[in-house]
Design an enzyme around this catalytic site. Structure first.
Site, short mmCIF file in Angstrom:
data_model
loop_
_atom_site.label_atom_id
_atom_site.label_comp_id
_atom_site.label_asym_id
_atom_site.label_seq_id
_atom_site.Cartn_x
_atom_site.Cartn_y
_atom_site.Cartn_z
N ARG A 110 104.68 -3.93 -4.72
CA ARG A 110 104.52 -2.65 -4.03
C ARG A 110 105.85 -1.91 -4.05
O ARG A 110 106.92 -2.50 -3.82
CB ARG A 110 104.06 -2.86 -2.58
CG ARG A 110 102.56 -3.20 -2.46
CD ARG A 110 101.71 -2.03 -2.90
NE ARG A 110 100.27 -2.25 -2.76
CZ ARG A 110 99.48 -2.66 -3.73
NH1 ARG A 110 99.99 -2.97 -4.91
NH2 ARG A 110 98.18 -2.79 -3.54
N GLU A 148 103.79 7.70 -5.62
CA GLU A 148 102.89 7.65 -6.77
C GLU A 148 101.87 8.77 -6.69
O GLU A 148 101.30 9.01 -5.61
CB GLU A 148 102.18 6.29 -6.82
CG GLU A 148 103.12 5.13 -7.09
CD GLU A 148 102.40 3.80 -7.22
OE1 GLU A 148 101.15 3.76 -7.14
OE2 GLU A 148 103.09 2.79 -7.42
N HIS A 178 101.45 2.16 -12.57
CA HIS A 178 100.68 1.28 -11.68
C HIS A 178 99.40 0.80 -12.37
O HIS A 178 98.29 0.96 -11.84
CB HIS A 178 100.34 1.99 -10.37
CG HIS A 178 100.05 1.03 -9.25
ND1 HIS A 178 100.27 1.32 -7.93
CD2 HIS A 178 99.54 -0.24 -9.25
CE1 HIS A 178 99.92 0.29 -7.16
NE2 HIS A 178 99.48 -0.67 -7.95
#
Length: 293
Positions: free
Chosen positions: A207, A235, A254
């Site tokens: 994370r 993000e 991601h």
């Protein structure tokens, strides 16, 4: 999801702008992105019928501090182990064996002389030794590396978080796969990043907010550390973010755990959980309450 018992009524979430189903009338929900906000609103309101949240992701940080005691949260642990571990190994090899530098030279049409370091013999510290961390370790050991695992508490094959400072001092490569919790938020701050040896590679597929972004950026800009980052504090990563232009950084959007197979496994898991719930059987992958606090 497969065939479901006759006593199960399924309410599908149609694409936007179709109306959403009434979530106050469901017992178990598999929350896609579109219903996260209304689900959080229900969790904040008076008690409803909802008893189980089965996520399609391994991480549940968006639910921290939002889930009442009577609601069980189950995640998709195990679904993404293989693709995520493959991404980590691939990112390490790309950075360690000069493939990123070679690709950059290719875009410039330059025949660059590169003598990258080997992976064999290096110490790799894996921060987070759950199922994903274990899968990463299993795939790295055949390369002849010294794997050191770090878990929340010490156990066989893993050192505890209370030993993290000592472990970082000898890490040629640091793989961060920690979930985001109140305990892990910002755990890799300027002081801890400063403990890493010069030239160390930081690989983050856990994370983004477990790392203090400004502190890492300072180390990367100085050229003291290298990084392969699949997750970020913000993000999508803004187009003007300085990480995009650093030659010692590999950025991916991601996607480390994504694959057609992992998507299939996630929905198969959700179907299995619905069948267990309908039959009154124990659920799997229940998330510990401390991860939701």
């Amino acid at each position: 999801m497969g065939a479901l018992p006759a006593n199960v009524e399924v309410r599908l979430v149609a694409p936007d702008p179709a109306p959403l189903p009434d979530l106050t009338e469901v017992d178990l929900v598999v929350p896609l992105q579109r219903i996260r906000k209304p689900l959080l609103e229900i969790l904040a309101g008076p008690p409803s019928r909802l008893r189980v949240i089965q996520t399609l992701s391994a991480g549940v940080d968006w639910l921290i501090g939002r889930v009442p005691e009577h609601v069980i949260v189950c995640n998709a642990r195990g679904v993404y182990d293989a693709p995520l571990a493959e991404w980590v190994v691939g990112a390490i090899l790309a950075m360690q064996r000069g493939l990123v530098r070679a690709r950059d030279a290719q875009t410039r049409r330059e025949w660059d002389e590169i003598e990258p370091p080997e992976l064999a013999g290096r110490r790799v510290v894996i921060l987070g030794m759950g199922s994903i961390g274990t899968a990463i370790a299993d795939r790295l050991r055949p390369f002849g590396v010294d794997v050191v695992g770090v878990a929340r508490t010490a156990r066989t094959g893993a050192r505890g978080l209370d030993e993290l400072d000592d472990v970082l001092r000898e890490a040629a490569i640091l793989v961060n796969i920690l979930p985001l919790t109140s305990e892990t938020r910002g755990i890799l701050d300027a002081r801890r990043l400063g403990l890493l040896p010069d030239g160390a590679l930081v690989v983050n597929a856990g994370r983004g907010r477990t790392v203090v972004g400004d502190a890492l950026l300072e180390e990367l800009r100085a050229g003291r550390l290298r990084a392969a980052l699949d997750v970020h504090e913000i993000e999508p990563l803004p187009a003007d973010h300085p990480l995009w232009d650093l030659p010692n950084v590999l950025v991916s959007p991601h996607m480390a755990g994504e694959s057609p197979d992992s998507t299939r496994r996630a929905f198969e898991l959700a179907g299995d959980q619905v069948r267990r719930f309908a039959r009154g059987e124990p659920l799997i992958n229940e998330v510990a309450r401390y991860l939701l606090e």
